[in-house]
Design a protein around this motif. Structure first.
Motif, PDB file in Angstrom:
ATOM      1  N   TRP A 149     115.162   2.297  29.372  1.00  0.00           N
ATOM      2  CA  TRP A 149     114.610   1.823  30.645  1.00  0.00           C
ATOM      3  C   TRP A 149     114.499   0.299  30.604  1.00  0.00           C
ATOM      4  O   TRP A 149     113.810  -0.261  29.759  1.00  0.00           O
ATOM      5  CB  TRP A 149     113.230   2.438  30.862  1.00  0.00           C
ATOM      6  CG  TRP A 149     112.782   2.429  32.292  1.00  0.00           C
ATOM      7  CD1 TRP A 149     112.338   1.363  33.009  1.00  0.00           C
ATOM      8  CD2 TRP A 149     112.724   3.557  33.181  1.00  0.00           C
ATOM      9  NE1 TRP A 149     112.010   1.741  34.288  1.00  0.00           N
ATOM     10  CE2 TRP A 149     112.239   3.093  34.415  1.00  0.00           C
ATOM     11  CE3 TRP A 149     113.031   4.909  33.036  1.00  0.00           C
ATOM     12  CZ2 TRP A 149     112.048   3.931  35.507  1.00  0.00           C
ATOM     13  CZ3 TRP A 149     112.847   5.754  34.120  1.00  0.00           C
ATOM     14  CH2 TRP A 149     112.358   5.256  35.341  1.00  0.00           C
ATOM     15  N   LEU A 150     115.190  -0.359  31.528  1.00  0.00           N
ATOM     16  CA  LEU A 150     115.155  -1.807  31.630  1.00  0.00           C
ATOM     17  C   LEU A 150     114.476  -2.196  32.942  1.00  0.00           C
ATOM     18  O   LEU A 150     114.932  -1.799  34.021  1.00  0.00           O
ATOM     19  CB  LEU A 150     116.567  -2.401  31.575  1.00  0.00           C
ATOM     20  CG  LEU A 150     116.646  -3.915  31.413  1.00  0.00           C
ATOM     21  CD1 LEU A 150     116.206  -4.327  30.006  1.00  0.00           C
ATOM     22  CD2 LEU A 150     118.045  -4.420  31.690  1.00  0.00           C
ATOM     23  N   MET A 151     113.383  -2.964  32.843  1.00  0.00           N
ATOM     24  CA  MET A 151     112.634  -3.381  34.024  1.00  0.00           C
ATOM     25  C   MET A 151     112.920  -4.849  34.342  1.00  0.00           C
ATOM     26  O   MET A 151     112.988  -5.690  33.439  1.00  0.00           O
ATOM     27  CB  MET A 151     111.134  -3.196  33.793  1.00  0.00           C
ATOM     28  CG  MET A 151     110.729  -1.750  33.578  1.00  0.00           C
ATOM     29  SD  MET A 151     109.043  -1.571  32.911  1.00  0.00           S
ATOM     30  CE  MET A 151     109.337  -1.967  31.176  1.00  0.00           C
ATOM     31  N   ILE A 152     113.089  -5.145  35.625  1.00  0.00           N
ATOM     32  CA  ILE A 152     113.303  -6.518  36.086  1.00  0.00           C
ATOM     33  C   ILE A 152     111.961  -7.055  36.554  1.00  0.00           C
ATOM     34  O   ILE A 152     111.386  -6.562  37.523  1.00  0.00           O
ATOM     35  CB  ILE A 152     114.328  -6.588  37.230  1.00  0.00           C
ATOM     36  CG1 ILE A 152     115.601  -5.805  36.862  1.00  0.00           C
ATOM     37  CG2 ILE A 152     114.636  -8.035  37.561  1.00  0.00           C
ATOM     38  CD1 ILE A 152     116.369  -6.368  35.711  1.00  0.00           C
ATOM     39  N   ASP A 201     120.960  -9.612  41.093  1.00  0.00           N
ATOM     40  CA  ASP A 201     121.900 -10.269  40.184  1.00  0.00           C
ATOM     41  C   ASP A 201     121.598  -9.930  38.731  1.00  0.00           C
ATOM     42  O   ASP A 201     122.506  -9.752  37.915  1.00  0.00           O
ATOM     43  CB  ASP A 201     121.857 -11.789  40.389  1.00  0.00           C
ATOM     44  CG  ASP A 201     122.417 -12.204  41.745  1.00  0.00           C
ATOM     45  OD1 ASP A 201     123.093 -11.369  42.388  1.00  0.00           O
ATOM     46  OD2 ASP A 201     122.182 -13.355  42.164  1.00  0.00           O
ATOM     47  N   LEU A 202     120.320  -9.845  38.398  1.00  0.00           N
ATOM     48  CA  LEU A 202     119.942  -9.475  37.031  1.00  0.00           C
ATOM     49  C   LEU A 202     120.324  -8.027  36.736  1.00  0.00           C
ATOM     50  O   LEU A 202     120.766  -7.708  35.627  1.00  0.00           O
ATOM     51  CB  LEU A 202     118.440  -9.680  36.815  1.00  0.00           C
ATOM     52  CG  LEU A 202     118.000 -11.073  36.329  1.00  0.00           C
ATOM     53  CD1 LEU A 202     118.412 -12.164  37.305  1.00  0.00           C
ATOM     54  CD2 LEU A 202     116.489 -11.114  36.106  1.00  0.00           C
ATOM     55  N   ALA A 203     120.160  -7.153  37.733  1.00  0.00           N
ATOM     56  CA  ALA A 203     120.547  -5.746  37.555  1.00  0.00           C
ATOM     57  C   ALA A 203     122.056  -5.626  37.339  1.00  0.00           C
ATOM     58  O   ALA A 203     122.513  -4.830  36.506  1.00  0.00           O
ATOM     59  CB  ALA A 203     120.115  -4.928  38.770  1.00  0.00           C
ATOM     60  N   ILE A 246     117.839   1.003  35.351  1.00  0.00           N
ATOM     61  CA  ILE A 246     117.592  -0.410  35.639  1.00  0.00           C
ATOM     62  C   ILE A 246     116.824  -0.457  36.943  1.00  0.00           C
ATOM     63  O   ILE A 246     117.346  -0.075  37.996  1.00  0.00           O
ATOM     64  CB  ILE A 246     118.912  -1.198  35.742  1.00  0.00           C
ATOM     65  CG1 ILE A 246     119.715  -1.056  34.435  1.00  0.00           C
ATOM     66  CG2 ILE A 246     118.638  -2.668  36.045  1.00  0.00           C
ATOM     67  CD1 ILE A 246     121.107  -1.645  34.512  1.00  0.00           C
ATOM     68  N   ALA A 247     115.576  -0.912  36.883  1.00  0.00           N
ATOM     69  CA  ALA A 247     114.700  -0.746  38.038  1.00  0.00           C
ATOM     70  C   ALA A 247     113.682  -1.873  38.140  1.00  0.00           C
ATOM     71  O   ALA A 247     113.597  -2.750  37.278  1.00  0.00           O
ATOM     72  CB  ALA A 247     113.995   0.599  37.951  1.00  0.00           C
TER      73      ALA A 247
END
Length: 295
Positions: A207-210, A100-102, A182-183
């Motif tokens: 680069w966006l990390m969850i 959901d965040l991705a 997004i990873a």
């Protein structure tokens, strides 16, 4: 089916403030030698400039030749690269689904790009397969991309392996793009690091990390926890051990520091988000950091 893009717009509206709204409604603009309809300012003439660009009235007032400088809008292609392996079906640090965040992050970035007139494409996949949706410039296309992320990310998905998707980008796209990955929140493998180094030369990378859930959180003590990668359960007595908790916290910090240092070494802007409430402000901080990064 409920519109995922509508949910994204709702979240975006809640978090919007002057700075955010300006970015949504603004343009990708930069001054460069060339012509458009938008006048910016004047500068001294230098040999090689076009005579027709001389502002003769300003030149007469100034006493030396002045050249008109223009602003031109530059349109981009935003390629979203989203890990849809089973790792992204796990819980984020907040207890929400990483999937959901991705979707929120991809939808926000894609919506901003489309509002700017930029095309948005999507590369998703696992260790077993890579799926591509070519860039387009419509909200309906963005909705289909978000639905793809939603339907492709589950506990029955294949294992995550971003090297497959990064290799596809490096092999397929020659024209410079903005690539937003997004990873999952983890250290990159040597193969992934090599591909990031290569891609950072070819394209602009964000680069966006969850952030991972802390399975040893005290308020989750009575809740069954297991690793989505191999379904291995985490025994409760392990989660209650204070020494193991401290070692876990130290390992997470070391890993995060190492990852941050790697991205800095290849001049890739990165950000870690841990909850739905943090996605939109975190994404805008990422964009702001990328804007001011030394390249």
């Amino acid at each position: 089916m409920d519109s995922l893009l509508r949910r994204v717009k709702t979240k975006l509206s809640i978090h919007a403030h002057r700075r955010v709204r300006g970015l949504i409604e603004g343009e990708y603009r930069s001054v460069f030698h060339g012509r458009s309809m938008d006048f910016d300012d004047l500068r001294p003439y230098v040999p090689g400039d076009e005579f027709k660009d001389i502002d003769w009235k300003a030149t007469a007032r100034h006493g030396s030749p002045l050249i008109k400088r223009y602003i031109a809008s530059r349109k981009h292609t935003l390629m979203l690269v989203v890990d849809t392996g089973r790792d992204m079906a796990a819980l984020a640090e907040s207890g929400e689904s990483k999937r959901d965040l991705a979707i929120l992050a991809a939808g926000t970035a894609g919506y901003i790009a489309i509002r700017h007139g930029d095309q948005v494409g999507l590369v998703t996949g696992t260790a077993e397969a890579t799926h591509v949706m070519p860039p387009e410039l419509t909200e309906s296309h963005l909705e289909r991309m978000l639905q793809r992320i939603h339907s492709s990310t589950s506990l029955s998905s294949g294992p995550s392996d971003l090297s497959r998707q990064l290799e596809y980008i490096a092999r397929t796209f020659r024209r410079r793009m903005i690539v937003m990955v997004i990873a999952d929140d983890r250290q990159l493998s040597p193969v992934e690091q090599r591909l990031v180094r290569r891609l950072s030369v070819q394209h602009e990378i964000l680069w966006l990390m969850i952030g991972d859930a802390d399975l040893m959180r005290e308020d989750w003590a009575g809740r069954a926890m297991y690793d989505v990668a191999d379904s291995a359960a985490l025994p409760e007595f392990v989660r209650d051990d204070p020494h193991l908790r401290a070692e876990y916290a130290s390992t997470v910090l070391t890993s995060a520091t190492s990852t941050e240092e790697f991205f800095e070494s290849v001049t890739v802007s990165s950000r870690r988000v841990t909850s739905g409430a943090a996605v939109v402000p975190g994404l805008f901080r990422l964009l702001e950091a990328h804007k001011h990064a030394r390249r």
